[in-house]
Scaffold this active site. Structure first.
Site: not given
Length: 783
Positions: A677, A720
């Site tokens: 990511s 996140k």
């Protein structure tokens, strides 16, 4: 003592009766009985002996002993090594109990002498006496070991009452039958009752003699063991002396008749009962067979609990016990709705997957309550042996059923909710793979006939609602994973933690530490500081421990300083728990060159991830530091390859990589980092460092990059996004394919943060750089 009441110490006799004129010895072990004997020896040496109706009663009351007993004289006592007494007594006369006195030392009784009621018809008395003597002669002929002197003396007794008493003493009667004779004062009736008992006993002896005669004629000495078993069986049936397993077998058969067990189970039990009835109770195999039968009978083969179908009640229970977790609650209510409209869907095996401390186990408990099912938890963490699931065969020493059958036995119903906790923590060794055994348990096409090695019978598990929990679904084998409906439980937001602390954790800790809302006060701002500065987790376990520590310190302060209440402020919080343990990074004060803000998922929730790049003169060396995993290293190389392929777009020399060294660093090198990511973050930081363009400080990003510049989806978007929001960032770039996850974000995040959905690196560059691309012709990027 005629017609007078006397108070004498009393001993309740277990399993024996004493008659007038009878001399015998018996052991006394109970403290009060020992004290009664010692008192009798210190006074007139007289004691009242009465039959105790239930031998298992340890502290008998008045209703537990017979009203008619015998006054006896204590002749001798002998102290045994274990502290008990061996007492020699002689029965003097019958007596009736008029009062029962139980003090702390021993039991006493008021007694009055009872005289025999003589027979009015002397001829009838002689007839009954001769009948008794005839039955005695028959018994002496059957029982060859009888002492002839005793037999002769009994036949010479002329008093009818004495004859009945002496006969009852020496004839093999059961204890309660002897007591019947003792309590009968009418001599005629006493003899009639005795005759009936003697005739029955002689008939039994005749049957025994007949059986022995047949056995001797038909069997040789190689079959001696069989003879003994047959003899024991006949004795047991006729005398009630249950030394074999026949009595137990009959009691088990009575239990089977009261149950509606499956035909196959009944047939198997009958086989085992036949085996049990042939075994001696002293045999080692007897315990094995008995344990198997009791285990089978203890299982709820046909016992079900009524299931609740009220969705409103279920929602109320789930909302009462858990804050948030709307997706999980919705899935549970969907299951209940389908269950209501159909006969019961198969394959509804739920797996609650998420970080520790997010309430997976308590959700299962609340689900069981809302459905009206029994709840059983089976811990699978650390199991390495297949036998833990399927059990051991009953032929092994110490064998037992597996955990699944043990859970059904504990639930006492065949439709409980069974929580298989930590299913991702199972492992295998040389004794078998327990995950393979779980395949049958969790497969709705197979578990209707689950066979445990111990039972050797099919048990229907199709009515059971299995709920599993796991921290990481990656550790679950694929065939097992395929059988479960995964419900992801993500970490809580700060607002959710605040509400959980206020509504659940703080009241619970106050109660456990003897406080109430007036004695301990904590404001929302202090709770937020506690959550942000002293915990870093997806769940709330650490938060609950911190609140417990605060409550304990407050309780100590209230007791020591005689305070009525404590208000926890930021200063008091620091005094109780010390300085902040965790400090969240804040957004940079200005736009930076060669640095970009990424987002990462950790076991304790989301976090920000700074990526820094330095460009130096050199010979094309690429340095990667910061304790990076293989996936992140590959992402860095892929990002660099993409930039090299599009060097002309960014105004870079085509051979820049030959003349410059590139160093990519991710701070906090002590913490391992890996995952797909960080690709677009590394690409953005590289472009910034190579071109001198600054990256906007108000932008964070997450997503993987391909060599062609496409942006690939990521996981953990909620965690996140929360990390970026805590940092003060109000613009987040995410992969376009994660748009579906955007809808599940909290409304507060969606309303205050701008989300950019990127299909390619072009969208990332347009939104990440403060000048929107510095005049680069991004349309010429090669994808």
């Amino acid at each position: 003592m005629a017609n007078k009441r006397h108070i004498l110490p009393l001993i309740p006799l277990r399993g024996i009766s004493v008659f007038p004129g009878m001399v015998l010895h018996f052991d006394v072990g109970r403290k009060k009985s020992i004290a009664a004997v010692e008192y009798a020896m210190s006074s007139e040496q007289l004691i009242f002996l009465s039959y105790q109706k239930d031998i298992l009663t340890e502290n008998p009351k008045k209703e537990d002993v017979s009203k008619i007993g015998v006054v006896a004289e204590v002749k001798q006592i002998l102290r045994l090594p274990d502290g008990s007494l061996r007492v020699l007594v002689e029965g003097l006369f019958r007596a009736g109990m008029t009062s029962f006195i139980d003090d702390e030392k021993f039991i006493s009784a008021g007694v009055v002498k009872k005289r025999d009621i003589p027979c009015e018809d002397m001829i009838q008395e002689q007839v009954l006496m001769r009948k008794i003597q005839k039955l005695l002669e028959d018994y002496f002929n059957l029982y060859e070991k009888m002492n002839p002197e005793i037999a002769a003396s009994m036949l010479e007794i002329e008093d009818a009452g004495e004859l009945a008493d002496i006969t009852a003493t020496n004839f093999p009667l059961k204890p309660h039958e002897r007591q019947i004779i003792l309590e009968e004062l009418d001599v005629r009736t006493r003899m009639e009752k005795l005759i009936a008992l003697m005739e029955n006993e002689n008939n039994i002896m005749e049957v025994e003699q007949g059986v022995m005669s047949k056995l001797k004629n038909s069997l040789d000495k190689n079959q001696r063991d069989y003879i003994l078993r047959e003899q024991m069986k006949v004795i047991q049936e006729e005398l009630g002396d249950f030394e074999s397993g026949q009595y137990e077998a009959d009691s088990y058969r009575d239990k089977i008749k009261k149950r509606n067990l499956p035909k196959e189970v009944v047939e198997k039990l009958e086989e085992e009962l036949a085996k049990l009835s042939r075994l001696s109770i002293h045999s080692q195999e007897y315990g094995v067979v008995q344990n198997y039968i009791e285990t089978v009978l203890a299982l709820p083969w046909e016992i079900s609990t009524e299931e609740n179908s009220d969705i409103k009640l279920a929602r109320k229970i789930l909302d009462r016990d858990h804050y948030g977790l709307e997706k999980v609650k919705e899935r549970i209510l969907e299951y209940l709705a389908v269950k209501t409209l159909s006969e019961g869907p198969k394959g509804s095996i739920i797996c609650l997957a998420g970080p520790p401390g997010t309430g997976k186990t308590s959700i299962a408990r609340s689900l069981a309550e809302s459905l009206g099912r029994k709840y059983v938890r089976v811990s699978l963490g650390g199991i390495q042996n297949e036998a833990e699931i399927r059990g051991h065969r009953k032929t092994y020493v110490g064998s037992m059923p597996g955990r699944i059958i043990a859970a059904m036995k504990q639930a006492e119903s065949n439709n409980p909710l069974v929580l298989l906790d930590e299913i991702d923590k199972m492992s295998s060794d040389f004794r078998g793979d327990p995950t393979a055994a779980m395949l049958e348990v969790l497969d709705p096409e197979q578990n209707c006939g689950f066979r445990d090695h111990f039972l050797e019978l099919p048990f229907d598990l199709s009515k059971v609602l299995f709920v599993t929990t796991a921290n990481s679904v990656e550790n679950i084998p694929a065939p097992l994973y395929d059988r479960m409906d995964i419900i992801e439980i993500s970490g809580y937001t700060e607002d959710e933690k605040l509400n959980i602390a206020k509504k659940y954790l703080l009241p619970k800790q106050r109660k456990e530490n003897g406080l109430d809302g007036k004695m301990l006060k904590i404001s929302d701002s202090v709770l937020k500081l506690l959550i942000e500065g002293y915990t870093r987790e997806s769940g709330v376990r650490t938060l609950e421990r911190r609140l417990g520590a605060i409550c304990r310190k407050a309780a100590k302060e209230i007791v020591e300083e005689s305070k009525t209440s404590v208000t926890v402020t930021e200063k008091v919080l620091k005094q109780y728990l010390g300085g902040r343990v965790y400090l969240y990074e804040h957004m940079a004060d200005e736009n930076l060159v060669g640095a970009a803000t990424g987002l990462a998922w950790t076991q304790s929730g989301g976090d920000t991830l700074y990526i820094e790049v330095n460009i130096m003169k050199g010979n094309g060396k690429l340095e990667l530091t910061g304790n990076l995993g293989d996936v992140m290293k590959e992402s860095a190389r892929a990002a660099l390859s993409f930039i090299r392929a599009n060097a002309d777009v960014f105004g870079l020399d085509g051979d820049f990589y030959k003349e410059k060294d590139i160093h990519i660093h991710v701070p906090e090198g002590a913490i391992p980092k890996d995952g797909p990511s960080a690709g677009i973050t590394m690409a953005t930081a590289l472009i910034s460092a190579l071109t001198g363009a600054s990256v906007s400080r108000n932008v964070a990003m997450t997503g993987e990059i391909t060599l062609r510049g496409r942006v690939l989806p990521i996981g953990g978007l909620k965690e996140k996004s929360l990390a970026a929001y805590r940092m003060g960032i109000r613009k987040i770039i995410i992969p376009f394919e994660n748009k579906k996850d955007f809808d599940e974000l909290p409304d507060k995040i969606k309303n205050e943060v701008e989300f950019v959905f990127a299909k390619s690196i072009k969208t990332v560059i347009e939104n990440a750089f403060s000048e929107g691309g510095y005049g680069w012709n991004l349309s010429t990027l090669s994808f």
